[in-house]
Scaffold this motif. Structure first.
Motif, short mmCIF file in Angstrom:
data_model
loop_
_atom_site.label_atom_id
_atom_site.label_comp_id
_atom_site.label_asym_id
_atom_site.label_seq_id
_atom_site.Cartn_x
_atom_site.Cartn_y
_atom_site.Cartn_z
N GLN B 14 0.98 -0.97 0.06
CA GLN B 14 -0.09 -0.09 0.24
C GLN B 14 0.90 1.44 0.02
N PHE B 15 0.75 2.33 -0.57
CA PHE B 15 1.22 3.40 -1.23
C PHE B 15 0.58 4.26 -0.54
N PRO B 16 0.34 6.04 -0.38
CA PRO B 16 -0.60 6.78 0.30
C PRO B 16 -1.61 6.46 -1.54
N GLU B 39 0.26 -3.75 -17.68
CA GLU B 39 0.26 -2.69 -18.36
C GLU B 39 1.25 -1.63 -17.12
N ASN B 40 0.96 -0.15 -17.67
CA ASN B 40 1.54 0.35 -16.92
C ASN B 40 0.92 1.05 -15.93
N GLY B 41 1.44 0.59 -14.48
CA GLY B 41 0.82 1.23 -12.70
C GLY B 41 0.18 0.14 -12.72
N ALA B 42 0.68 -1.80 -13.45
CA ALA B 42 0.26 -2.27 -12.82
C ALA B 42 1.28 -3.43 -11.54
N GLY B 43 1.88 -2.90 -11.43
CA GLY B 43 2.69 -3.38 -10.09
C GLY B 43 3.62 -3.84 -10.01
N LYS B 44 4.34 -3.93 -11.50
CA LYS B 44 5.39 -5.53 -12.19
C LYS B 44 6.58 -4.73 -11.01
N SER B 45 6.75 -3.06 -11.22
CA SER B 45 8.30 -2.77 -10.25
C SER B 45 7.93 -3.19 -8.75
N THR B 46 7.13 -2.68 -8.48
CA THR B 46 6.44 -2.78 -7.17
C THR B 46 7.19 -4.42 -6.62
N LEU B 47 6.05 -5.25 -7.31
CA LEU B 47 6.71 -6.59 -7.38
C LEU B 47 8.14 -7.06 -6.85
N TYR B 86 16.80 -2.83 -12.60
CA TYR B 86 15.97 -1.56 -12.01
C TYR B 86 15.77 -1.08 -13.06
N GLN B 87 14.39 -0.35 -13.03
CA GLN B 87 13.63 0.18 -14.22
C GLN B 87 14.48 1.34 -13.92
N GLU B 88 14.60 2.33 -13.50
CA GLU B 88 15.16 3.53 -12.90
C GLU B 88 16.75 2.89 -12.67
N THR B 198 9.42 -6.54 -19.69
CA THR B 198 9.14 -5.66 -20.90
C THR B 198 7.42 -5.48 -21.76
N HIS B 199 7.63 -4.61 -22.33
CA HIS B 199 6.51 -3.84 -22.65
C HIS B 199 6.81 -4.74 -24.00
N HIS B 200 7.72 -4.56 -24.54
CA HIS B 200 7.44 -5.36 -26.17
C HIS B 200 7.42 -7.53 -26.34
N ARG B 393 7.21 11.82 -9.06
CA ARG B 393 8.16 10.45 -8.79
C ARG B 393 7.74 9.53 -8.39
N THR B 394 6.02 9.20 -7.81
CA THR B 394 5.74 7.77 -7.27
C THR B 394 4.69 7.11 -8.63
N LEU B 395 4.61 7.98 -9.93
CA LEU B 395 3.76 7.46 -10.62
C LEU B 395 4.60 6.30 -11.21
N SER B 396 4.81 5.28 -12.25
CA SER B 396 5.19 4.04 -12.40
C SER B 396 5.87 4.81 -13.96
N GLY B 397 6.64 3.99 -14.39
CA GLY B 397 7.49 4.90 -15.30
C GLY B 397 6.04 4.55 -16.72
N GLY B 398 5.97 3.94 -17.14
CA GLY B 398 4.93 4.49 -18.50
C GLY B 398 3.93 5.33 -18.37
N ASN B 399 3.68 5.84 -17.18
CA ASN B 399 2.69 6.63 -16.83
C ASN B 399 3.16 7.92 -16.55
#
Ligand SMILES: Nc1ncnc2c1ncn2[C@@H]1O[C@H](COP(=O)(O)OP(=O)(O)OP(=O)(O)O)[C@@H](O)[C@H]1O
Ligand SMILES: Nc1ncnc2c1ncn2[C@@H]1O[C@H](COP(=O)(O)OP(=O)(O)OP(=O)(O)O)[C@@H](O)[C@H]1O
Ligand SMILES: [Mg+2]
Ligand SMILES: [Mg+2]
Lengths: 303, 500, 323, 323
Positions: B14-16, B39-47, B86-88, B198-200, B393-399
């Motif tokens: 959970q994020f704020p 999708e972007n923001g689905a939670g991949k990076s968080t996982l 990492y993505q970043e 990947t998104h490809h 900063r707290t958006l997912s990369g794609g967003n």
């Protein structure tokens, strides 16, 4: 040792009566700075007198900042002090603070420096300009009224530096054989006194004398002079702090213009207590400035 | 089940204002490449950040070799044999390549860092990923692609049992992707378990074994990598996407952007081209070909030594971003974190950045109007966020990428330069960006699209410019060009091609 | 090794590269040449030694600050901590107190302890370094005044020897400065802690995710700064043979200025011990020269300000040219 | 708006949100409650007005510093510039000189000019703000001393009224402080310049690529800081009815502390005028309270340090809790 140190502080003190009794009298004292042994002694003298008289003395440190001092005096008025002692950071800048106290009829004693442009109940001071003149005479005599001397100045723009410097400049005019070859700031600081003196020695190796506007810088200069201090080069300081007097006794400092800060603090508190009790007091009290030399230094050290 | 080297069960985070993970399961076997899709923001990076110790989960557990483990820091993950890309970027720009490769565990002799050995080790590693760069170069001087290769090399150095890669191919060109795949296959054959994001989608059958699909913070399916493309899209987006590159060519009009003889010594030389109203001009080339530099120079972000840029008939003064904007140019930079976004500011602020001047009357900014405009664009692009006040900063990369594009949409630029516009953007959102490109060109605007994604360049451009070694080496009509044509041009040796 | 083929690597001589990286040195040389021309007293051996001695305290403080600044932090408390350490030493070593070696260790320990308190506030309390160390600036100064009752305390003779000159030409403060500089350089360049400082200053998140224990490294960093401050305070006191509660007031700005003049960036990740040394020398040469030239008290502040700006300007212009 | 289904917005009361964003206020309230309990003199109207008057100069300086800190810069010269502006005013308005309104404009202009010089060094000379403004700290102080010959100069009576109290309960410095605070808040929140400051502080390169003329905005930012410093200097001088060359020495650290206590970040992009105001009040309340409680001068520094650290700690802990 004093006798009445038992009933030292606060309202519960029940010391002997009499018109000069200060039992429970609340006095506020704003000191220009406590980062300097001279004013620490001044405070000690005041506290000792307060303890003796049974007065409750509050001391604040204005850290050489005129506006902070105004703040502190204002705060004293909200604390309903019965009398205020101000040791001005700057004589002109203290006026508004004094006026604020006058408005609520709290008597103000100016200590060590006067207040310009406002009425105080009493000024207890030793004259810095006169002290500067005395220093000039001492130094001129010590170097045989002949040769090059330098001046170590205090923090530029402070009244102590201005007055002492002015007195010295006036006084040294009487000795045409004495040349002031440099005036450099060392900010009343011992380390800076050491560094600046070291540097000045490079350009003036044939120096005969040094006037430092306080003992701290004088002690730094003595350190820089090493074996020359008191021998080829005479050093005159100002204040008469314990370390300064020690140097006079040791002969490395030729003289210091001793201001008797403890006595100054004592007199200020005595005047404040009297004023608080509604007694009339003299407009000015002069605490004598004395020249401490090797010959008379022991008198100062015991007091 | 028994072969699982790592299992995640019911992970919650959970994020704020955002429930990023809502009960996610993942199982990972030794010797497999497990693709994470969503999708972007689905939670991949968080996982994967939970698996690597960067975040602590609010619920659920992680097991390794069947035993529950607590991963409280990057050090714990490393001790368990988990390495992460990492993505970043997580490199220190001021330090050299060698030091970054050995970050946190430099070789030591007598308690002191052994630089000679560090540099030798670095050279070996770099050779493994086939990157030719001096280990003593500060990382900050590398381009984004070579930084990514350094990241990969850094993860390899750990010789981990589990290797997690968050969109490693997003910034690579075809050649480098091939290199990376070769490395990944080799590691897989050595028994390393690999998580690959990947998104490809076309990469999935080439490299993957199994696919876990995340949607809205939940794992919705685990399917084999051979699952048809359309099916994967449906699982991920929840609806089918019929056309991946929906380019609708408009009739080209007057030239809007003219570039003549643009030269910057040592970087690019004699670049001349035109972009007409209604046109999409793609720019292809290998990494380091100088496309980004040309784009920045003509936008006024960098100085150039010779040449001229004309927009809408107006000649632009060199090195003046403001004048370029006034004339109607817009640039979506390739480095969104470094150049595109004010990361600590809200989405609304970022979207309004370019129009700040226009929204100002007598020195005062119409903040309400700005907010309305921002809300509209956010909606149009489908930016997934808790609200306009969320920190970018707290958006997912794609967003985040959508926000960068969005701020130029708000501004209404006539000629939009897109530098790697869909880097890290999911298939669904990508199509939305393409639709936007269509709308812009239909309205008579023009787009210059720099992309290392060849299918994208081929699918979305009307004409393709190819750059190599700082020069334009050719032009192809998109309709008839193939990937091979473009690559052939891009790698062709140019006689005396070294830019002076 | 091949750099990307489209980038033309301009060959630059190693000297040019070195100069570009040490732009402050150019400023120092200009300053020294200028002063030698203006004052015949400047370029004597004794005067240059004086400059060295006068630079020592600032330089030692600045070496400590270099660690902190490399991590992207700032330490405003170094002047106060220096004073407190010296006061504790002198107060502990009074005839009725501890033997002088014990007192010396106590003085150093106090410096390190102050640094650790700063670090705990910063790393665990998440205070901005500016605030944590500003608070310590007040606390350490206040404690120095409380312990000393506001008066100077004499230093034990053994420690005061630190202020001496060995033979004619070897002032001990200069030796201490050089030793501390070498220690700082080795820590920064060759130790794990030092390299971790650069990593934290360059990208704290990357450092953390690479397994560097960022909090622990910050403890080390600020403890080092406190320890260096203690050494500086003791050297300062030894020059006067007495510890002063108000010593080193405002030196923190000088120390930070030396570090930045030396090429470090306050945003972290950059900075070198040698640069800091040059920065401290520039400040000392400047003050010395102004004394020799008998510049008036009021103008000195103006001149120092202008020269500091020019010195760094030379550096930034050189960098822009060569990049 | 595409608020996706997994985005769960926790409802927090507006009060809680506001408190979390103004953590310094909590510290201020705690401080005020504590002092009212400890000292019966504290919570009187006259004393609270005193606190207001005593906060005024720091607060006005700090409002100016807020602009600079929001852009990610720092301005160490504000104290010196304040003194120089007041000196120029007083010196210009001597009977033989200009009429007082002209002198006042000259004083303000000097402040703005100093800010512009800082900005030119920073924006075009690429000096780090720390160094450019440190140089200006020395230069402005030196010029103040040169012009005044080291002595205080009386202020024209008309200007000195700025230090008065209207009626019984309306001190002019408090009015000036509030006006300057509102001006600062409006600039930061509502003007192009203000929004550009946040963008520049957040990511200078992104701001530049979005068409913001970063260099020009920096000129505005530092000029504002200089102008606010001039106002502060004139208010300070009016309270003393005389301009002092040594006035406001060291106030820059207080101003920066007020801004940071108020929630700004020295790395830029964050900061609010209201927060700065609270920060300045915390410092003033603290000094006032320690005077009222008769805490010994030496211990005051210790206590101030500890309370500053605690005040910001409260803030960071609250933030961590609510995030
Ligand atoms: N530190 C954070 N604070 C608040 N929200 C966050 C934070 N990190 C991630 N989120 C939110 O959590 C959600 C999942 O983000 P995550 O980065 O895991 O997405 P992703 O699947 O990796 O997307 P992408 O493909 O765009 O990289 C998003 O809504 C994002 O805004
Ligand atoms: N050794 C080097 N030193 C400094 N800069 C370099 C060096 N090698 C490459 N670069 C720069 O790094 C960048 C490489 O970035 P990237 O890999 O994205 O290529 P690019 O130039 O953006 O590619 P394209 O033109 O294809 O977009 C280029 O700007 C290139 O000039
Ligand atoms: Mg992601
Ligand atoms: Mg590129």
């Amino acid at each position: 040792g004093s006798s009445g140190s038992s009933g030292s502080s606060g309202s519960s003190g029940s010391s002997g009566g009499g018109s000069s009794g200060g039992a429970g009298v609340k006095i506020g004292m704003s000191v220009s700075t406590l980062n300097n042994p001279y004013f620490v002694q001044f405070r000690d003298g005041a506290q000792a007198a307060a303890a003796r008289l049974g007065a409750a003395l509050t001391v604040t440190d204005a850290q050489n900042d005129a506006s902070q001092q105004v703040n502190q005096v204002q705060n004293f008025t909200s604390q309903s002090m019965k009398a205020i002692i101000i040791n001005p950071v700057d004589s002109d800048a203290a006026a508004p603070a004094v006026k604020a106290a006058d408005r609520v009829s709290i008597p103000v004693i100016a200590a060590d420096r006067g207040v310009n442009g406002a009425e105080v109940a009493q000024t207890v001071a030793s004259d810095n300009v006169a002290g500067g003149r005395l220093a000039a005479q001492q130094l001129a005599k010590a170097v045989g009224e002949q040769g090059k001397v330098v001046v170590l100045q205090g923090v530029p723009g402070t009244s102590a530096s201005r007055d002492r410097g002015q007195g010295f400049t006036e006084g040294i005019k009487a000795f045409p054989g004495v040349q002031v070859v440099a005036q450099q700031p060392a900010d009343f600081d011992r380390t800076k006194g050491l560094d600046v003196m070291t540097n000045l020695l490079q350009s003036h190796p044939d120096l005969k004398g040094v006037f430092a506007e306080n003992d701290e810088m004088a002690l730094g200069a003595i350190k820089a002079l090493g074996g020359k201090a008191g021998q080829q080069v005479k050093v005159v300081g100002f204040d008469g702090t314990p370390d300064g007097l020690k140097a006079v006794a040791a002969g490395t400092m030729t003289a210091t213009i001793a201001q008797q800060p403890k006595l100054l603090g004592q007199r200020a508190v005595e005047a404040a207590v009297k004023a608080a009790n509604g007694e009339t007091i003299a407009k000015t009290v002069a605490v004598p400035v004395k020249v401490a030399t090797k010959a008379n230094v022991s008198e100062f050290q015991t007091s | 089940m028994t072969g699982d080297i790592l299992r995640a069960e019911g992970l919650r985070k959970q994020f704020p204002g955002v429930l990023a993970l809502d009960g996610v399961d993942l199982s990972l076997r030794a010797g497999e490449v497990h693709v994470l899709l969503g999708e972007n923001g689905a939670g991949k990076s968080t996982l994967i950040k939970i698996l690597s110790g960067a975040y602590h989960p609010d619920g659920g557990r992680v097991l390794m070799d069947g035993r529950p483990v607590r991963i409280r820091s990057a050090g714990d993950a490393r001790a368990l044999g988990i390495a992460t890309i990492y993505q970043e970027f997580n490199l220190v720009p001021q330090l050299t390549v060698a030091e970054n490769l050995a970050l946190g565990r430099p070789p030591r002799r007598f308690g002191l860092v052994d630089r000679a050995r560090m540099e030798r080790d670095a050279a070996d590693l770099l050779a493994r990923v086939d990157v030719r760069v001096d280990p003593r170069t500060p990382v900050g001087r590398l381009g984004i692609a070579r930084m990514q290769m350094v990241e990969i090399a850094k993860a390899l150095a750990l010789e981990a049992r589990v290797l997690i890669m968050d969109e490693p191919t997003a910034v690579l060109t075809t050649g480098e992707v091939e290199k990376l795949f070769a490395i990944v296959r080799q590691l897989r054959d050595e028994g390393v378990a690999i998580v690959f994001i990947t998104h490809h989608l076309e990469e999935i059958p080439q490299i993957g074994d199994r696919v876990t699909v995340l949607r809205d913070g939940r794992s919705v399916a685990e399917v084999p990598a051979s699952t048809p493309h359309d099916e994967l899209v449906r699982l991920m987006v929840g609806r089918p996407i019929d056309q991946q590159y929906p380019r609708r060519p408009a009739r080209p009009g007057e030239p809007l952007l003219k570039v003549r003889g643009l030269t910057r010594r040592g970087v690019f030389a004699d670049v001349s081209f035109e972009v007409r109203a209604g046109e999409v001009v793609g720019v292809a080339g290998l990494v380091g070909a100088g496309r980004t530099e040309v784009a920045r120079a003509l936008f006024g972000a960098d100085h150039y030594d010779a040449g001229e840029v004309t927009v809408n008939g107006r000649r632009l003064p060199p090195g003046d971003v403001h004048a370029a904007m006034e004339a109607g140019l817009g640039l979506v930079p390739e480095d969104r974190k470094g150049q595109g976004l004010v990361l600590g500011a809200a989405v609304a602020e970022n979207l309004g950045l370019v129009t700040l001047r226009d929204a100002t009357r007598a020195g005062f900014v119409d903040r309400r109007g700005q907010r309305t405009a921002a809300a509209k664009v956010a909606d149009q692009l489908g930016i997934r966020m808790a609200g306009l006040d969320q920190e970018v900063r707290t958006l997912s990369g794609g967003n985040q990428q959508k926000v960068v594009i969005g701020k130029w949409l708000v501004a209404g630029a006539r000629v939009l330069i897109l530098d790697e516009p869909t880097r890290g953007v999911d298939v669904g959102a990508r199509v939305e960006i393409y639709q936007l490109v269509n709308e812009l060109t239909a309205a008579g605007d023009a787009v210059l699209m720099i992309s290392s994604d060849l299918p994208e360049v081929l699918g979305m451009s009307d004409r393709i410019l190819v750059m190599a070694r700082g020069r334009l080496v050719g032009e192809l009509p998109a309709a008839r060009a193939t990937q091979d044509d473009v690559m052939a041009m891009a790698v062709a040796e140019v006689e005396g091609g070294r830019v002076q | 090794m091949a750099v990307s083929s489209n980038v033309l690597v301009r060959r630059r001589s190693p000297v040019a590269v070195w100069l570009a990286e040490n732009g402050a040195l150019v400023a120092l040389v200009v300053l020294v040449v200028g002063l030698s021309l203006l004052s015949s007293d400047f370029l004597s051996v004794t005067n240059l030694l004086n400059v060295g001695v006068q630079a020592a305290v600032t330089a030692i403080l600045a070496f400590g600050s270099t660690f902190v600044i490399v991590t992207g932090g700032i330490d405003l408390s170094v002047g106060s901590v220096a004073a407190l350490s010296a006061i504790v030493l002198a107060w502990g070593a009074t005839p009725a107190g501890w033997p002088w070696p014990v007192a010396t260790v106590a003085g150093l320990a106090v410096g390190v302890a102050c640094g650790l308190v700063n670090a705990v506030l910063i790393a665990y309390g998440k205070l901005p370094p500016f605030i944590a160390t500003l608070a310590m600036l007040g606390v350490a100064r206040g404690l120095a005044l409380v312990i000393s009752q506001g008066s100077p305390i004499e230093l034990p003779a053994q420690v005061a020897h630190l202020g001496d000159t060995i033979g004619r030409y070897l002032p001990v403060p200069v030796i201490v400065m050089v030793v501390m500089g070498v220690v700082a350089a080795v820590i920064l360049n060759r130790t794990y802690a030092g390299r971790a400082m650069y990593a934290i200053g360059g990208n704290e998140e990357a450092a953390r995710l690479s397994g560097i224990k960022v909090d622990r490294q910050k403890l080390i960093t600020y403890a080092l700064s406190g320890g260096f401050a203690a050494v500086a305070g003791i050297v300062l006191a030894s020059r006067l043979a007495s510890a002063q509660p108000q010593a080193a007031t405002g030196y923190e700005l000088d120390a930070i200025a030396a570090v930045v003049i030396g090429g470090a960036s306050l945003s972290g990740g950059k900075g070198r011990a040698l640069g800091t040394f040059v920065g401290a020398l520039i400040l000392a040469v400047l003050r010395n020269g102004l004394n020799l030239l008998s510049v008036s008290a009021f103008w000195q502040q103006v001149v120092i300000g202008v020269v500091i700006a020019l010195a760094v300007l030379v550096d930034t212009l050189r960098r822009r040219e060569t990049s």
